[in-house]
Scaffold this motif. Structure first.
Motif, PDB file in Angstrom:
ATOM      1  N   GLY A 138       0.791  -1.225   0.000  1.00  0.00           N
ATOM      2  CA  GLY A 138       0.000   0.000   0.000  1.00  0.00           C
ATOM      3  C   GLY A 138       0.820   1.270   0.000  1.00  0.00           C
ATOM      4  N   LEU A 139       2.059   1.202  -0.441  1.00  0.00           N
ATOM      5  CA  LEU A 139       2.934   2.372  -0.464  1.00  0.00           C
ATOM      6  C   LEU A 139       2.785   3.133  -1.778  1.00  0.00           C
ATOM      7  CD1 LEU A 139       6.122   0.671   1.017  1.00  0.00           C
ATOM      8  CD2 LEU A 139       4.422   2.016   2.249  1.00  0.00           C
ATOM      9  N   ASN A 140       3.208   4.380  -1.779  1.00  0.00           N
ATOM     10  CA  ASN A 140       3.188   5.207  -2.989  1.00  0.00           C
ATOM     11  C   ASN A 140       4.358   4.768  -3.872  1.00  0.00           C
ATOM     12  OD1 ASN A 140       3.566   7.300  -4.924  1.00  0.00           O
ATOM     13  ND2 ASN A 140       2.417   8.702  -3.631  1.00  0.00           N
ATOM     14  N   ILE A 141       4.093   3.906  -4.851  1.00  0.00           N
ATOM     15  CA  ILE A 141       5.173   3.255  -5.586  1.00  0.00           C
ATOM     16  C   ILE A 141       5.975   4.223  -6.453  1.00  0.00           C
ATOM     17  CG2 ILE A 141       4.125   0.972  -5.549  1.00  0.00           C
ATOM     18  CD1 ILE A 141       3.050   1.458  -8.346  1.00  0.00           C
ATOM     19  N   ASN A 142       5.332   5.176  -7.100  1.00  0.00           N
ATOM     20  CA  ASN A 142       6.052   6.105  -7.972  1.00  0.00           C
ATOM     21  C   ASN A 142       6.976   7.016  -7.167  1.00  0.00           C
ATOM     22  OD1 ASN A 142       4.895   5.099 -10.299  1.00  0.00           O
ATOM     23  ND2 ASN A 142       3.238   6.589 -10.335  1.00  0.00           N
ATOM     24  N   ARG A 143       6.462   7.520  -6.063  1.00  0.00           N
ATOM     25  CA  ARG A 143       7.289   8.396  -5.227  1.00  0.00           C
ATOM     26  C   ARG A 143       8.451   7.628  -4.626  1.00  0.00           C
ATOM     27  NH1 ARG A 143       4.169  11.435  -0.565  1.00  0.00           N
ATOM     28  NH2 ARG A 143       4.126   9.315   0.296  1.00  0.00           N
ATOM     29  N   LEU A 144       8.181   6.394  -4.185  1.00  0.00           N
ATOM     30  CA  LEU A 144       9.218   5.590  -3.553  1.00  0.00           C
ATOM     31  C   LEU A 144      10.327   5.238  -4.547  1.00  0.00           C
ATOM     32  CD1 LEU A 144       9.558   4.457  -0.681  1.00  0.00           C
ATOM     33  CD2 LEU A 144       8.644   2.294  -1.514  1.00  0.00           C
ATOM     34  N   PHE A 145       9.942   4.825  -5.753  1.00  0.00           N
ATOM     35  CA  PHE A 145      10.953   4.454  -6.737  1.00  0.00           C
ATOM     36  C   PHE A 145      11.702   5.682  -7.245  1.00  0.00           C
ATOM     37  CE2 PHE A 145      12.502   2.936 -10.918  1.00  0.00           C
ATOM     38  CZ  PHE A 145      13.240   1.852 -10.459  1.00  0.00           C
ATOM     39  N   THR A 146      11.030   6.821  -7.331  1.00  0.00           N
ATOM     40  CA  THR A 146      11.710   8.055  -7.725  1.00  0.00           C
ATOM     41  C   THR A 146      12.782   8.420  -6.709  1.00  0.00           C
ATOM     42  OG1 THR A 146       9.763   8.893  -8.890  1.00  0.00           O
ATOM     43  CG2 THR A 146      11.388  10.520  -8.180  1.00  0.00           C
ATOM     44  N   ARG A 147      12.462   8.247  -5.435  1.00  0.00           N
ATOM     45  CA  ARG A 147      13.459   8.517  -4.383  1.00  0.00           C
ATOM     46  C   ARG A 147      14.616   7.525  -4.490  1.00  0.00           C
ATOM     47  NH1 ARG A 147      11.111   8.033   1.392  1.00  0.00           N
ATOM     48  NH2 ARG A 147       9.589   9.465   0.482  1.00  0.00           N
ATOM     49  N   ARG A 148      14.291   6.274  -4.781  1.00  0.00           N
ATOM     50  CA  ARG A 148      15.321   5.241  -4.934  1.00  0.00           C
ATOM     51  C   ARG A 148      16.264   5.587  -6.083  1.00  0.00           C
ATOM     52  NH1 ARG A 148      16.153  -0.042  -3.484  1.00  0.00           N
ATOM     53  NH2 ARG A 148      16.919  -1.508  -5.043  1.00  0.00           N
ATOM     54  N   LEU A 149      15.715   6.031  -7.195  1.00  0.00           N
ATOM     55  CA  LEU A 149      16.533   6.418  -8.340  1.00  0.00           C
ATOM     56  C   LEU A 149      17.369   7.657  -8.056  1.00  0.00           C
ATOM     57  CD1 LEU A 149      14.090   5.888 -11.351  1.00  0.00           C
ATOM     58  CD2 LEU A 149      16.067   4.485 -10.743  1.00  0.00           C
ATOM     59  N   THR A 150      16.799   8.599  -7.328  1.00  0.00           N
ATOM     60  CA  THR A 150      17.522   9.828  -6.992  1.00  0.00           C
ATOM     61  C   THR A 150      18.748   9.518  -6.152  1.00  0.00           C
ATOM     62  OG1 THR A 150      15.460  11.108  -7.067  1.00  0.00           O
ATOM     63  CG2 THR A 150      17.337  12.105  -5.922  1.00  0.00           C
ATOM     64  N   VAL A 151      18.577   8.613  -5.190  1.00  0.00           N
ATOM     65  CA  VAL A 151      19.717   8.211  -4.355  1.00  0.00           C
ATOM     66  C   VAL A 151      20.774   7.512  -5.208  1.00  0.00           C
ATOM     67  CG1 VAL A 151      20.458   6.777  -2.416  1.00  0.00           C
ATOM     68  CG2 VAL A 151      18.299   8.031  -2.276  1.00  0.00           C
ATOM     69  N   LEU A 152      20.319   6.617  -6.101  1.00  0.00           N
ATOM     70  CA  LEU A 152      21.258   5.925  -6.985  1.00  0.00           C
ATOM     71  C   LEU A 152      21.988   6.908  -7.891  1.00  0.00           C
ATOM     72  CD1 LEU A 152      22.300   3.135  -7.919  1.00  0.00           C
ATOM     73  CD2 LEU A 152      20.508   3.159  -9.666  1.00  0.00           C
TER      74      LEU A 152
END
Length: 413
Positions: free
Chosen positions: A101-115
Motif C-alpha cells: 500500500g505504499l506510494n510506488i512512484n514516489r518511492l521508486f523516484t526517491r530510490r533512483l535519486t539516491v542511486l
C-alpha cells in the motif's frame, strides 16, 4: 508505553523493509554476481591503463589472444545482464511496495535519486566508467511502463534495439574519406596519452579531478542519450520477465527458457564467429572494420547475454549447481557495495602503488580475479552477520527515509 512504541516500530520495519530468505531468489543473486565478475573483467583495463585515450589498443603475445577472447565472450555481454536484472528488480520492488500500500512512484523516484547521487559521485570523483548514473537516468523511463501490457513492453524493447543498431549501421554509408577524418581525430586524442598518464600518476587529487572533467566526464555525458537507448531496452526485457514471473519458484516457463537457450545459442555461433573473423582481419573491411567489430560485438552481446542467463537458470534447477555457484550469489547480494569497492581497490593498487600504464592485460586479469575472490569471501562473512551490504543498507534507508535494521539479530520476529 515503551513496549507499544517498539511494537509499532516493528510493524513499520516489516512493512517497509522485510526481505526474508524466501523472498530472495537465489538464481537472481547468482546471475547478478556472475555479471559483476564479467563487468569487472571488462573494466579492469580502464583501471590499469589509459584505455580511455586508446580506442583500439594493439596487443601482442598472450594479451592478443586474451583480448580476442574478451571481445568474443565478455565485452558487452555482462552490462546487458546487469541492465536486465535492474529491470527485473524494478518490477519486484514496485510490486512488493504496491502490495504494502505504499506510494510506488514516489518511492521508486526517491530510490533512483539516491542511486543517481551515488553514481554521480562515483563518476566524477573516482572513475569515468560508472554505470550507476546511467541506470538511474534510464530508470525514470521505467515508470512509464510498469502498468503497460507485456506485449507493449516487448515491442518497445525490440524497437529500441532496432533503433540503436540502425544508428550503428548508418556509419557504413558514410564516405570512407569522412571515416578517415574521424579516425584522424582519434589519433590526435591518442597523442595526449603521455599527458593523460602523467596526470593519473603524479597529479594531486583535486588536480586529477579537474583534469578529468573536460577530458572524460563531459565527453561521456554527451554520449548518454545514445547509451540509454540500449540500457532501457534491457530494462524492459527484465520488466517483462518480472511481469510473467519467469524467475518465480516453480515457474511454468521452463519450456520458454529452454527455447531462449537454444535460440540464443544458435544465433550466437555465427555472430561470434564473424566477430572473430573481423577482429583478426581475415576479411579486409578497410576503414569500416572498427565499426563492424563494434556492431557484431553489440549483437553478440545481446544473444550471449540471454544465453548466459538462460544457461544459469537451467543449471540452477539442480542442487549440485546451486551449491557450486553459490559464491556468485554472495557478491550478487551485495552488488552495489562490491561494484564501488572494485573501483576503490583498483585505484589504490594502480594509482596508489604507481602501477598505472605498467600492467599487461593478462596481469590485470589475474589481479581482477584475485580481487573478486576476496570479494566473495568478504561478502560471505558480511552476510553471515548483516542483512544487507553497507551501501545496500544506505541506499535502502535513504529510499524509505528510515534507518533499516542492519544486524540479523535485529530482524523483528
Amino acid at each position: 508505553m515503551i513496549n507499544n512504541q517498539k511494537e509499532k516500530q516493528g510493524m513499520y520495519d516489516r512493512k517497509l523493509s522485510s526481505v526474508s530468505k524466501q523472498e530472495r531468489i537465489l538464481t537472481i543473486d547468482i546471475i547478478r554476481g556472475f555479471a559483476l565478475l564479467g563487468i569487472f573483467l571488462v573494466n579492469m583495463p580502464a583501471f590499469h591503463s589509459p584505455a580511455f585515450m586508446i580506442q583500439h589498443p594493439v596487443y601482442t603475445g598472450m594479451d592478443y589472444w586474451l583480448d580476442l577472447f574478451f571481445q568474443m565472450f565478455i565485452q558487452t555481454k555482462f552490462y546487458t545482464i546487469f541492465s536486465f536484472l535492474f529491470g527485473l528488480g524494478f518490477y519486484i520492488f514496485m510490486s512488493r511496495a504496491e502490495q504494502k500500500g505504499l506510494n510506488i512512484n514516489r518511492l521508486f523516484t526517491r530510490r533512483l535519486t539516491v542511486l543517481l547521487l551515488f553514481g554521480a559521485a562515483h563518476f566524477i570523483l573516482l572513475w569515468y566508467g560508472d554505470i550507476l548514473h546511467t541506470y538511474a537516468l534510464a530508470g525514470f523511463f521505467l515508470l512509464l511502463f510498469y502498468k503497460r501490457k507485456t506485449k507493449t513492453i516487448l515491442i518497445w524493447a525490440f524497437s529500441l534495439l532496432i533503433v540503436f543498431h540502425s544508428l550503428i549501421s548508418v556509419q557504413f554509408f558514410i564516405p570512407a574519406s569522412t571515416i578517415k577524418e574521424m579516425q584522424a581525430m582519434n589519433q590526435d586524442k591518442e597523442s595526449r596519452i603521455a599527458e593523460y598518464v602523467d596526470m593519473y600518476e603524479h597529479a594531486s587529487y583535486l588536480d586529477w579531478v579537474s583534469y578529468r572533467l573536460p577530458t572524460e566526464i563531459i565527453p561521456l555525458t554527451l554520449e548518454l542519450p545514445f547509451v540509454i537507448i540500449t540500457v532501457l531496452a534491457m530494462f524492459l526485457f527484465g520488466l517483462y520477465a518480472g511481469k510473467i514471473g519467469i524467475f518465480q519458484h516453480n515457474s511454468p516457463h521452463l519450456p520458454k527458457i529452454k527455447k531462449i537457450w537454444i535460440t540464443t545459442l544458435l544465433l550466437s555461433i555465427p555472430l561470434v564467429s564473424f566477430l572473430a573473423i573481423m577482429k583478426v582481419e581475415f576479411i579486409d573491411l578497410g576503414v569500416y572494420r572498427e565499426n563492424a567489430v563494434f556492431l557484431f560485438t553489440s549483437l553478440s552481446g545481446l544473444t550471449l547475454c540471454f544465453f548466459y542467463m538462460s544457461s544459469l537458470t537451467l543449471l540452477l534447477r539442480k542442487k549440485h549447481w546451486q551449491k557450486l555457484l553459490r559464491p556468485f550469489g554472495f557478491t550478487g547480494q551485495m552488488a552495489l557495495t562490491n561494484y564501488i569497492l572494485q573501483t576503490v581497490i583498483s585505484i589504490f593498487i594502480f594509482l596508489g602503488l604507481n602501477l598505472f600504464g605498467k600492467v599487461s592485460l593478462l596481469t590485470g586479469t589475474l589481479i581482477c580475479l584475485s580481487i573478486y575472490i576476496v570479494q566473495v569471501i568478504f561478502s560471505y562473512v558480511w552476510l553471515k552477520n548483516f542483512r544487507f551490504g553497507p551501501l545496500e543498507w544506505l541506499w535502502r534507508s535513504l529510499t524509505y527515509g528510515y534507518f533499516q535494521p542492519m544486524k540479523k539479530e535485529e530482524k523483528q520476529k
